[in-house]
Design a protein around this motif. Structure first.
Motif, PDB file in Angstrom:
ATOM      1  N   ASP A 153      19.482   8.008 -60.649  1.00 15.65           N
ATOM      2  CA  ASP A 153      20.117   7.996 -61.977  1.00 15.65           C
ATOM      3  C   ASP A 153      19.089   8.047 -63.104  1.00 15.65           C
ATOM      4  N   GLY A 154      17.809   8.157 -62.742  1.00 16.33           N
ATOM      5  CA  GLY A 154      16.761   8.277 -63.750  1.00 16.33           C
ATOM      6  C   GLY A 154      16.352   6.975 -64.394  1.00 16.33           C
ATOM      7  N   SER A 155      16.788   5.841 -63.842  1.00 15.23           N
ATOM      8  CA  SER A 155      16.505   4.549 -64.472  1.00 15.23           C
ATOM      9  C   SER A 155      15.104   4.024 -64.178  1.00 15.23           C
ATOM     10  N   GLY A 156      14.354   4.690 -63.321  1.00 10.04           N
ATOM     11  CA  GLY A 156      12.989   4.244 -63.079  1.00 10.04           C
ATOM     12  C   GLY A 156      12.574   4.393 -61.638  1.00 10.04           C
ATOM     13  N   GLU A 157      11.392   3.872 -61.365  1.00 10.31           N
ATOM     14  CA  GLU A 157      10.870   3.928 -60.011  1.00 10.31           C
ATOM     15  C   GLU A 157      10.111   2.649 -59.685  1.00 10.31           C
ATOM     16  N   ASP A 158       9.956   2.387 -58.385  1.00 12.71           N
ATOM     17  CA  ASP A 158       9.252   1.197 -57.916  1.00 12.71           C
ATOM     18  C   ASP A 158       8.130   1.622 -56.987  1.00 12.71           C
ATOM     19  N   LEU A 159       6.999   0.940 -57.115  1.00 14.49           N
ATOM     20  CA  LEU A 159       5.872   1.139 -56.206  1.00 14.49           C
ATOM     21  C   LEU A 159       5.606  -0.181 -55.499  1.00 14.49           C
ATOM     22  N   SER A 160       5.373  -0.131 -54.208  1.00 10.38           N
ATOM     23  CA  SER A 160       5.112  -1.361 -53.472  1.00 10.38           C
ATOM     24  C   SER A 160       4.103  -1.093 -52.367  1.00 10.38           C
ATOM     25  N   ALA A 161       3.396  -2.130 -52.003  1.00 17.11           N
ATOM     26  CA  ALA A 161       2.420  -2.050 -50.917  1.00 17.11           C
ATOM     27  C   ALA A 161       2.471  -3.351 -50.140  1.00 17.11           C
ATOM     28  N   ARG A 162       2.356  -3.244 -48.845  1.00 18.13           N
ATOM     29  CA  ARG A 162       2.321  -4.440 -48.016  1.00 18.13           C
ATOM     30  C   ARG A 162       1.495  -4.154 -46.773  1.00 18.13           C
ATOM     31  N   GLY A 163       0.863  -5.189 -46.287  1.00 22.17           N
ATOM     32  CA  GLY A 163       0.018  -5.019 -45.119  1.00 22.17           C
ATOM     33  C   GLY A 163      -0.121  -6.317 -44.366  1.00 22.17           C
ATOM     34  N   SER A 164      -0.703  -6.212 -43.204  1.00 14.16           N
ATOM     35  CA  SER A 164      -0.895  -7.404 -42.384  1.00 14.16           C
ATOM     36  C   SER A 164      -2.099  -7.203 -41.475  1.00 14.16           C
ATOM     37  N   ILE A 165      -2.703  -8.308 -41.118  1.00 17.84           N
ATOM     38  CA  ILE A 165      -3.817  -8.325 -40.167  1.00 17.84           C
ATOM     39  C   ILE A 165      -3.524  -9.420 -39.147  1.00 17.84           C
ATOM     40  N   ALA A 166      -3.656  -9.083 -37.891  1.00 17.53           N
ATOM     41  CA  ALA A 166      -3.370 -10.062 -36.843  1.00 17.53           C
ATOM     42  C   ALA A 166      -4.429  -9.962 -35.750  1.00 17.53           C
ATOM     43  N   ILE A 167      -4.719 -11.092 -35.169  1.00 20.97           N
ATOM     44  CA  ILE A 167      -5.634 -11.150 -34.033  1.00 20.97           C
ATOM     45  C   ILE A 167      -4.894 -11.778 -32.865  1.00 20.97           C
ATOM     46  N   THR A 168      -4.889 -11.090 -31.746  1.00 24.97           N
ATOM     47  CA  THR A 168      -4.195 -11.562 -30.552  1.00 24.97           C
ATOM     48  C   THR A 168      -5.209 -11.856 -29.459  1.00 24.97           C
ATOM     49  N   TYR A 169      -5.073 -13.045 -28.877  1.00 29.23           N
ATOM     50  CA  TYR A 169      -5.971 -13.424 -27.787  1.00 29.23           C
ATOM     51  C   TYR A 169      -5.135 -13.767 -26.561  1.00 29.23           C
ATOM     52  N   ASN A 170      -5.407 -13.112 -25.453  1.00 32.48           N
ATOM     53  CA  ASN A 170      -4.722 -13.384 -24.198  1.00 32.48           C
ATOM     54  C   ASN A 170      -5.460 -14.494 -23.458  1.00 32.48           C
ATOM     55  N   TRP A 171      -4.861 -15.691 -23.488  1.00 32.97           N
ATOM     56  CA  TRP A 171      -5.483 -16.826 -22.823  1.00 32.97           C
ATOM     57  C   TRP A 171      -5.443 -16.652 -21.310  1.00 32.97           C
ATOM     58  N   ASP A 172      -4.284 -16.228 -20.827  1.00 27.29           N
ATOM     59  CA  ASP A 172      -4.130 -15.857 -19.428  1.00 27.29           C
ATOM     60  C   ASP A 172      -2.979 -14.866 -19.354  1.00 27.29           C
ATOM     61  N   ARG A 173      -2.476 -14.582 -18.192  1.00 25.36           N
ATOM     62  CA  ARG A 173      -1.452 -13.566 -18.039  1.00 25.36           C
ATOM     63  C   ARG A 173      -0.117 -13.943 -18.691  1.00 25.36           C
ATOM     64  N   THR A 174       0.117 -15.220 -18.889  1.00 24.69           N
ATOM     65  CA  THR A 174       1.409 -15.663 -19.420  1.00 24.69           C
ATOM     66  C   THR A 174       1.309 -16.222 -20.833  1.00 24.69           C
ATOM     67  N   THR A 175       0.115 -16.358 -21.387  1.00 28.71           N
ATOM     68  CA  THR A 175      -0.051 -16.956 -22.709  1.00 28.71           C
ATOM     69  C   THR A 175      -0.912 -16.062 -23.575  1.00 28.71           C
ATOM     70  N   HIS A 176      -0.437 -15.769 -24.814  1.00 29.13           N
ATOM     71  CA  HIS A 176      -1.225 -14.988 -25.758  1.00 29.13           C
ATOM     72  C   HIS A 176      -0.789 -15.303 -27.190  1.00 29.13           C
TER      73      HIS A 176
END
Length: 274
Positions: free
Chosen positions: A251-274
């Motif tokens: 409808d010409g009322s405007g625009e929006d700009l957005s940014a999002r991100g993430s950082i994750a570290i995964t450690y596998n302690w053993d076969r059943t735990t991470h």
């Protein structure tokens, strides 16, 4: 059996019950098989869901297809029609088609309680006739339709290209019995392309870069997305995501700009735990 609304429900409502029967058929040995079924579910004195359906599976050299068709014999309407097919080419690229038609939520008399402040459609019997309750269930149930085409091709040993086009449409619902109908979405379109690089810098590392354009009912949306996974050691993995969006209102009322991100570290302690 007795259905529940959610897998988290701890109590079973015995006033709702169902039975079903099915038969598996081998149409062409090791190529095409099918399942036919019938299903009947009641809610007290009301028919909740009554259906007959067909499911088929097709597998052949470089080709496959899967389909489900569910027809509600009580309401006299198609409840679900799903068809997926894929074709593998000699250059190892593939083309996939998906067609999906369904009632949303699944057509059942239980839908009549939406917006009525009761938990059982039988509680509506004092204010509505049986036929009116069945009509309320249809008024509260929309149609969801979508179609998609996807293409995938390996460009080089560790680089893959993916692209898809999707069209979807969800109908509105009717206003009745003091409950306002919901507007439909109109037909919305999504176009996307993606590059997937594997074993970048080290074995097991993955980088994904994608672009998407969405032509929606009220807005146009452009999206850039970057995902990465990098194994530091056999058990320690670094993951990152970044997404940039631009939404422009039609409808010409405007625009929006957005940014999002993430950082994750995964450690596998053993076969059943991470």
């Amino acid at each position: 059996g007795f259905p529940v609304q959610s897998s988290r429900d701890l109590e079973v409502n015995s006033s709702r019950s169902f039975w079903g029967a099915s038969a598996d058929i081998s149409v062409i040995a090791d190529v095409l098989d099918a399942t036919v079924y019938t299903f009947n579910q009641s809610a007290g004195d009301l028919v909740d869901r009554q259906a007959a359906g067909l499911e088929f599976r097709y597998f052949d050299k470089g080709r496959s297809a899967f389909g489900i068709f569910d027809y509600d014999t009580h309401f006299g309407q198609m409840n679900l029609a799903l068809l997926n097919g894929s074709l593998q080419f000699d250059d190892e690229s593939s083309l996939t088609l998906a067609l999906d038609y369904r009632r949303s939520p699944l057509l059942a008399t239980q839908n009549a309680i939406i917006g009525q402040g009761v938990l059982d459609p039988n509680d509506l019997a004092g204010a509505f006739t049986e036929d009116q309750i069945y009509q309320l269930a249809q008024d509260r149930t929309s149609y969801s339709r979508s179609a998609s085409v996807s293409y995938s091709r390996t460009l080089m040993q560790n680089l893959q290209f993916n692209a898809d086009v999707i069209a979807s449409n969800v109908s509105g619902t009717k206003t009745s019995a003091g409950v306002d109908g919901q507007p439909g979405t109109g037909t919305e379109y999504y176009y996307s392309a993606q590059l997937v690089a594997s074993d970048v810098f080290t074995e097991g590392a993955i980088l994904i870069a994608g672009v998407r354009y969405a032509d929606l009912q009220l807005t146009n949306q452009y999206t850039l997305q970057f995902n990465g996974r990098y194994p530091m050691t056999r058990d320690l993995r670094f993951n990152t995501k970044l997404r940039l969006d631009q939404r422009t209102r039609k409808d010409g009322s405007g625009e929006d700009l957005s940014a999002r991100g993430s950082i994750a570290i995964t450690y596998n302690w053993d076969r059943t735990t991470h």
